[in-house]
Design a protein around this motif. Structure first.
Motif, mmCIF file in Angstrom:
data_model
loop_
_atom_site.group_PDB
_atom_site.id
_atom_site.type_symbol
_atom_site.label_atom_id
_atom_site.label_comp_id
_atom_site.label_asym_id
_atom_site.label_seq_id
_atom_site.Cartn_x
_atom_site.Cartn_y
_atom_site.Cartn_z
ATOM 1 N N UNK A 41 0.840 -1.205 0.000
ATOM 2 C CA UNK A 41 0.000 0.000 0.000
ATOM 3 C C UNK A 41 0.875 1.254 0.000
ATOM 4 N N UNK A 42 0.281 2.367 -0.395
ATOM 5 C CA UNK A 42 1.006 3.633 -0.314
ATOM 6 C C UNK A 42 1.340 3.918 1.149
ATOM 7 N N UNK A 43 2.523 4.474 1.362
ATOM 8 C CA UNK A 43 2.960 4.752 2.731
ATOM 9 C C UNK A 43 3.782 6.033 2.743
ATOM 10 N N UNK A 44 3.792 6.744 3.874
ATOM 11 C CA UNK A 44 4.598 7.961 3.964
ATOM 12 C C UNK A 44 6.080 7.647 3.886
ATOM 13 N N UNK A 45 6.850 8.597 3.398
ATOM 14 C CA UNK A 45 8.304 8.437 3.345
ATOM 15 C C UNK A 45 8.909 8.993 4.629
ATOM 16 N N UNK A 46 9.806 8.232 5.216
ATOM 17 C CA UNK A 46 10.463 8.670 6.446
ATOM 18 C C UNK A 46 11.926 8.973 6.161
ATOM 19 N N UNK A 47 12.418 10.058 6.759
ATOM 20 C CA UNK A 47 13.825 10.418 6.621
ATOM 21 C C UNK A 47 14.536 10.130 7.940
ATOM 22 N N UNK A 48 15.832 9.934 7.849
ATOM 23 C CA UNK A 48 16.619 9.670 9.051
ATOM 24 C C UNK A 48 17.371 10.920 9.467
ATOM 25 N N UNK A 49 17.311 11.218 10.755
ATOM 26 C CA UNK A 49 18.064 12.353 11.274
ATOM 27 C C UNK A 49 19.563 12.066 11.148
ATOM 28 N N UNK A 50 20.352 13.132 11.147
ATOM 29 C CA UNK A 50 21.795 13.002 10.934
ATOM 30 C C UNK A 50 22.448 12.093 11.965
ATOM 31 N N UNK A 51 22.013 12.186 13.222
ATOM 32 C CA UNK A 51 22.609 11.363 14.269
ATOM 33 C C UNK A 51 22.383 9.880 14.003
ATOM 34 N N UNK A 52 21.206 9.529 13.519
ATOM 35 C CA UNK A 52 20.922 8.129 13.203
ATOM 36 C C UNK A 52 21.768 7.646 12.035
#
Length: 255
Positions: A41-52
Motif C-alpha cells: 500500500x502507499x505509505x509515507x516516506x520517512x527520513x533519518x536524522x543526521x545522528x541516526x
C-alpha cells in the motif's frame, strides 16, 4: 568447512526442508524474491536524522564480535544486521522515539544476532547476545562513539534478549523485563521481522500479527527494496557492508 553456497538455491532447499545450518544468498533466490513482490500500500516516506545516519555507519560490527565467523555473509550476517539497524532507525523516526532511545535501539539492532551459531532456529541466541553485550558494553558503546550508560545498557540487553522470544511465549520474568524496555524491545523485534523478505519461503515473510509496532506495515516496501537491492549488489561483487550502504544511499536514507 567451506562457506561456498550450495548448488541448489535456498528456495529449492527450503521447499525440500533441506536448508543447511549456514545459508548464503544466491541469484535464483533473489530472482524469486523479486518475482514475489507483494502489492504494498502507499505509505509515507520517512527520513533519518543526521545522528541516526552516523550511527548506522557504525552498525557494521567487527567480525571478532561474532560467535561464528562463517555467518558474516550468511542470511543472519552483517547485511541482515545493518538492514535491521536501518529499519530500526526508521521505526524510531516513525514513532518519534527520543534521540537517546534511538541510539540504544540502533546499537541493539547491530548486535542482536552476534552470538548466533547458525542460520536455523538457534534458540537462545538472543540471551547469549544479551550476556555478551552486557559484558562488552564499554567496547560496544565506544565503537558507536557513545558513552555507556547503565540504563541504556540494561535496555539494550533486554531488547536483544527478547528479540527471538515470541510475545506469546513470554514468561512472567520476560513480561517484567519487557515493561522496563518496552519501546526499544518492540521496535527491535519489528525491525528484525521486517528484514524477513530475505527468507526463501513466503510463509516466513513479515507478519504484522507477530509484532507491536504501528509503523510496521508502512515500512514493508522499504524493507523489501533494501533486501533485493543489497542482496543483488552483494552477489554482483560488493562486500556485505558496501552492498547495504549502496542500497541505503540509493533510497536517500544515508548520505
Amino acid at each position: 568447512m567451506s562457506t561456498t553456497p550450495p548448488a541448489d538455491s535456498l528456495v529449492e532447499l527450503a521447499a525440500r526442508k533441506q536448508l543447511p545450518h549456514h545459508q548464503f544468498m544466491d541469484h535464483a533466490t533473489v530472482r524469486w524474491i523479486e518475482a514475489n513482490r507483494p502489492d504494498f500500500p502507499d505509505a509515507p516516506a520517512y527520513a533519518l536524522r543526521a545522528a541516526s545516519q552516523r550511527l548506522l555507519y557504525r552498525s557494521a560490527i567487527p567480525v571478532s564480535w561474532m560467535a561464528e565467523p562463517r555467518l558474516v555473509d550468511s542470511l543472519h550476517g552483517i547485511r541482515h544486521s545493518i538492514r535491521t539497524a536501518a529499519l530500526a532507525a526508521l521505526l524510531a523516526e516513525a514513532t518519534s522515539l527520543s534521540p537517546e532511545d534511538t541510539a540504544t535501539l540502533i546499537v541493539s539492532a547491530a548486535v542482536h544476532d552476534c552470538r548466533r551459531l547458525h542460520d536455523k532456529d538457534d534458540r537462545g541466541h538472543g540471551a547469549r547476545a544479551a550476556v555478551w553485550l552486557t559484558d562488552n558494553a564499554d567496547a560496544v558503546w565506544e565503537h558507536f562513539h557513545l558513552t555507556a550508560n547503565p540504563r541504556h545498557i540494561v535496555a539494550a540487553a533486554t531488547a536483544v534478549r527478547l528479540h527471538d522470544v515470541p510475545y506469546a511465549a513470554f514468561t512472567a520474568d520476560d513480561e517484567t523485563d519487557h515493561a522496563q524496555a518496552e519501546g526499544i524491545t518492540d521496535l527491535l523485534k519489528a525491525a528484525d521481522a521486517l528484514d524477513r523478505y530475505r527468507q526463501p519461503k513466503l510463509s516466513w515473510w513479515p507478519d504484522s500479527s507477530l509484532v507491536r509496532a504501528s509503523a510496521f506495515d508502512a515500512l514493508r516496501a522499504v524493507a523489501f527494496e533494501l533486501v533485493v537491492a543489497s542482496e543483488a549488489a552483494h552477489l554482483a561483487g560488493l562486500d556485505s557492508v558496501d552492498s547495504v550502504f549502496k542500497a541505503l544511499e540509493q533510497r536517500g536514507l544515508v548520505s
